[in-house]
Motif scaffolding. Sequence first.
Motif, PDB file in Angstrom:
ATOM      1  N   CYS A  22      -3.833  13.426  -0.788  1.00  0.00           N
ATOM      2  CA  CYS A  22      -3.086  12.263  -0.293  1.00  0.00           C
ATOM      3  C   CYS A  22      -1.991  11.950  -1.294  1.00  0.00           C
ATOM      4  O   CYS A  22      -2.270  11.779  -2.482  1.00  0.00           O
ATOM      5  CB  CYS A  22      -4.008  11.073  -0.119  1.00  0.00           C
ATOM      6  N   VAL A  23      -0.778  11.896  -0.806  1.00  0.00           N
ATOM      7  CA  VAL A  23       0.363  11.573  -1.652  1.00  0.00           C
ATOM      8  C   VAL A  23       0.953  10.242  -1.216  1.00  0.00           C
ATOM      9  O   VAL A  23       1.188  10.011  -0.023  1.00  0.00           O
ATOM     10  CB  VAL A  23       1.432  12.675  -1.587  1.00  0.00           C
ATOM     11  N   ALA A  24       1.178   9.381  -2.186  1.00  0.00           N
ATOM     12  CA  ALA A  24       1.811   8.090  -1.920  1.00  0.00           C
ATOM     13  C   ALA A  24       3.318   8.213  -2.126  1.00  0.00           C
ATOM     14  O   ALA A  24       3.773   8.947  -3.004  1.00  0.00           O
ATOM     15  CB  ALA A  24       1.246   7.030  -2.852  1.00  0.00           C
ATOM     16  N   PHE A  25       4.071   7.492  -1.313  1.00  0.00           N
ATOM     17  CA  PHE A  25       5.524   7.542  -1.434  1.00  0.00           C
ATOM     18  C   PHE A  25       6.031   6.720  -2.610  1.00  0.00           C
ATOM     19  O   PHE A  25       7.199   6.809  -2.963  1.00  0.00           O
ATOM     20  CB  PHE A  25       6.177   7.067  -0.141  1.00  0.00           C
ATOM     21  N   GLN A  26       5.147   5.916  -3.189  1.00  0.00           N
ATOM     22  CA  GLN A  26       5.499   5.201  -4.393  1.00  0.00           C
ATOM     23  C   GLN A  26       4.305   5.219  -5.333  1.00  0.00           C
ATOM     24  O   GLN A  26       3.178   5.470  -4.920  1.00  0.00           O
ATOM     25  CB  GLN A  26       5.926   3.771  -4.085  1.00  0.00           C
ATOM     26  N   SER A  27       4.567   4.980  -6.580  1.00  0.00           N
ATOM     27  CA  SER A  27       3.517   5.043  -7.582  1.00  0.00           C
ATOM     28  C   SER A  27       2.530   3.887  -7.404  1.00  0.00           C
ATOM     29  O   SER A  27       2.942   2.728  -7.260  1.00  0.00           O
ATOM     30  CB  SER A  27       4.126   4.995  -8.978  1.00  0.00           C
ATOM     31  N   ILE A  28       1.269   4.223  -7.386  1.00  0.00           N
ATOM     32  CA  ILE A  28       0.197   3.233  -7.337  1.00  0.00           C
ATOM     33  C   ILE A  28      -0.392   3.146  -8.737  1.00  0.00           C
ATOM     34  O   ILE A  28      -0.946   4.127  -9.240  1.00  0.00           O
ATOM     35  CB  ILE A  28      -0.905   3.638  -6.334  1.00  0.00           C
ATOM     36  N   TYR A  37     -11.819   6.954   2.955  1.00  0.00           N
ATOM     37  CA  TYR A  37     -12.788   6.454   3.921  1.00  0.00           C
ATOM     38  C   TYR A  37     -12.851   7.468   5.055  1.00  0.00           C
ATOM     39  O   TYR A  37     -11.966   8.314   5.193  1.00  0.00           O
ATOM     40  CB  TYR A  37     -12.362   5.093   4.472  1.00  0.00           C
ATOM     41  N   ARG A  38     -13.889   7.373   5.875  1.00  0.00           N
ATOM     42  CA  ARG A  38     -13.968   8.246   7.033  1.00  0.00           C
ATOM     43  C   ARG A  38     -14.540   7.489   8.225  1.00  0.00           C
ATOM     44  O   ARG A  38     -15.263   6.527   8.067  1.00  0.00           O
ATOM     45  CB  ARG A  38     -14.819   9.490   6.757  1.00  0.00           C
ATOM     46  N   GLN A  39     -14.192   7.992   9.395  1.00  0.00           N
ATOM     47  CA  GLN A  39     -14.745   7.439  10.625  1.00  0.00           C
ATOM     48  C   GLN A  39     -15.289   8.589  11.443  1.00  0.00           C
ATOM     49  O   GLN A  39     -14.520   9.455  11.888  1.00  0.00           O
ATOM     50  CB  GLN A  39     -13.693   6.662  11.404  1.00  0.00           C
ATOM     51  N   SER A  40     -16.585   8.582  11.625  1.00  0.00           N
ATOM     52  CA  SER A  40     -17.253   9.610  12.416  1.00  0.00           C
ATOM     53  C   SER A  40     -17.369   9.128  13.853  1.00  0.00           C
ATOM     54  O   SER A  40     -17.322   7.924  14.112  1.00  0.00           O
ATOM     55  CB  SER A  40     -18.637   9.907  11.837  1.00  0.00           C
ATOM     56  N   CYS A  95      -6.921   8.215   3.832  1.00  0.00           N
ATOM     57  CA  CYS A  95      -6.556   7.852   2.471  1.00  0.00           C
ATOM     58  C   CYS A  95      -6.362   6.338   2.411  1.00  0.00           C
ATOM     59  O   CYS A  95      -5.849   5.719   3.364  1.00  0.00           O
ATOM     60  CB  CYS A  95      -5.277   8.577   2.085  1.00  0.00           C
ATOM     61  N   TYR A  96      -6.742   5.763   1.296  1.00  0.00           N
ATOM     62  CA  TYR A  96      -6.716   4.309   1.118  1.00  0.00           C
ATOM     63  C   TYR A  96      -6.095   3.967  -0.231  1.00  0.00           C
ATOM     64  O   TYR A  96      -6.311   4.662  -1.237  1.00  0.00           O
ATOM     65  CB  TYR A  96      -8.154   3.790   1.174  1.00  0.00           C
ATOM     66  N   ALA A  97      -5.313   2.907  -0.229  1.00  0.00           N
ATOM     67  CA  ALA A  97      -4.781   2.385  -1.484  1.00  0.00           C
ATOM     68  C   ALA A  97      -4.782   0.867  -1.420  1.00  0.00           C
ATOM     69  O   ALA A  97      -4.418   0.285  -0.392  1.00  0.00           O
ATOM     70  CB  ALA A  97      -3.375   2.904  -1.747  1.00  0.00           C
ATOM     71  N   ASN A  98      -5.213   0.260  -2.488  1.00  0.00           N
ATOM     72  CA  ASN A  98      -5.134  -1.189  -2.622  1.00  0.00           C
ATOM     73  C   ASN A  98      -4.034  -1.470  -3.627  1.00  0.00           C
ATOM     74  O   ASN A  98      -4.210  -1.259  -4.830  1.00  0.00           O
ATOM     75  CB  ASN A  98      -6.466  -1.750  -3.094  1.00  0.00           C
ATOM     76  N   TYR A  99      -2.901  -1.898  -3.107  1.00  0.00           N
ATOM     77  CA  TYR A  99      -1.707  -2.080  -3.944  1.00  0.00           C
ATOM     78  C   TYR A  99      -1.503  -3.553  -4.178  1.00  0.00           C
ATOM     79  O   TYR A  99      -1.031  -4.266  -3.291  1.00  0.00           O
ATOM     80  CB  TYR A  99      -0.505  -1.432  -3.267  1.00  0.00           C
ATOM     81  N   TRP A 100      -1.914  -4.005  -5.361  1.00  0.00           N
ATOM     82  CA  TRP A 100      -1.773  -5.406  -5.733  1.00  0.00           C
ATOM     83  C   TRP A 100      -2.377  -6.340  -4.680  1.00  0.00           C
ATOM     84  O   TRP A 100      -1.780  -7.353  -4.313  1.00  0.00           O
ATOM     85  CB  TRP A 100      -0.307  -5.760  -6.000  1.00  0.00           C
ATOM     86  N   GLY A 101      -3.571  -5.937  -4.186  1.00  0.00           N
ATOM     87  CA  GLY A 101      -4.309  -6.788  -3.270  1.00  0.00           C
ATOM     88  C   GLY A 101      -4.062  -6.520  -1.799  1.00  0.00           C
ATOM     89  O   GLY A 101      -4.789  -7.052  -0.947  1.00  0.00           O
ATOM     90  N   THR A 102      -3.081  -5.715  -1.470  1.00  0.00           N
ATOM     91  CA  THR A 102      -2.804  -5.367  -0.078  1.00  0.00           C
ATOM     92  C   THR A 102      -3.319  -3.952   0.190  1.00  0.00           C
ATOM     93  O   THR A 102      -3.039  -3.043  -0.573  1.00  0.00           O
ATOM     94  CB  THR A 102      -1.303  -5.442   0.237  1.00  0.00           C
TER      95      THR A 102
END
Length: 115
Positions: A22-28, A37-40, A95-102
């Motif tokens: 997973c690549v983010a378009f901005q630095s995390i 996460y996954r959803q079966s 893919c999941y990212a928590n960026y400053w609470g969002t």
Amino acid sequence: QVQLVESGGGSVQAGGSLRLSCVAFQSIPSHNPMGWYRQSPGKERELVATMTGVVSMNYADSVKGRFTISRDQTKKAVYLQMNSLKPEDTGVYYCYANYWGTEYWGQGTQVTVSS
């Protein structure tokens, strides 16, 4: 707005391996969590693994000892190495990212494990 792009899903037989990227378009920042996460089919989305900082990793019990999460800050990426895959690992992996609470999510990549 944080964009996350996953790759690496596919179909594999039980016992096989896959590596998700997973690549983010901005630095995390490393102290902001990233992970997977996954959803079966027929189930709610569930945590697979997250990573905060360089040593803090959290895994679902069902994947401990088989999956490994890692991050590369220089590439703005998070990875999931999945070994000894089982049919119950089948699902869409997000893919999941928590960026400053969002919270932000990728579009998902399908993983199918056949018996």
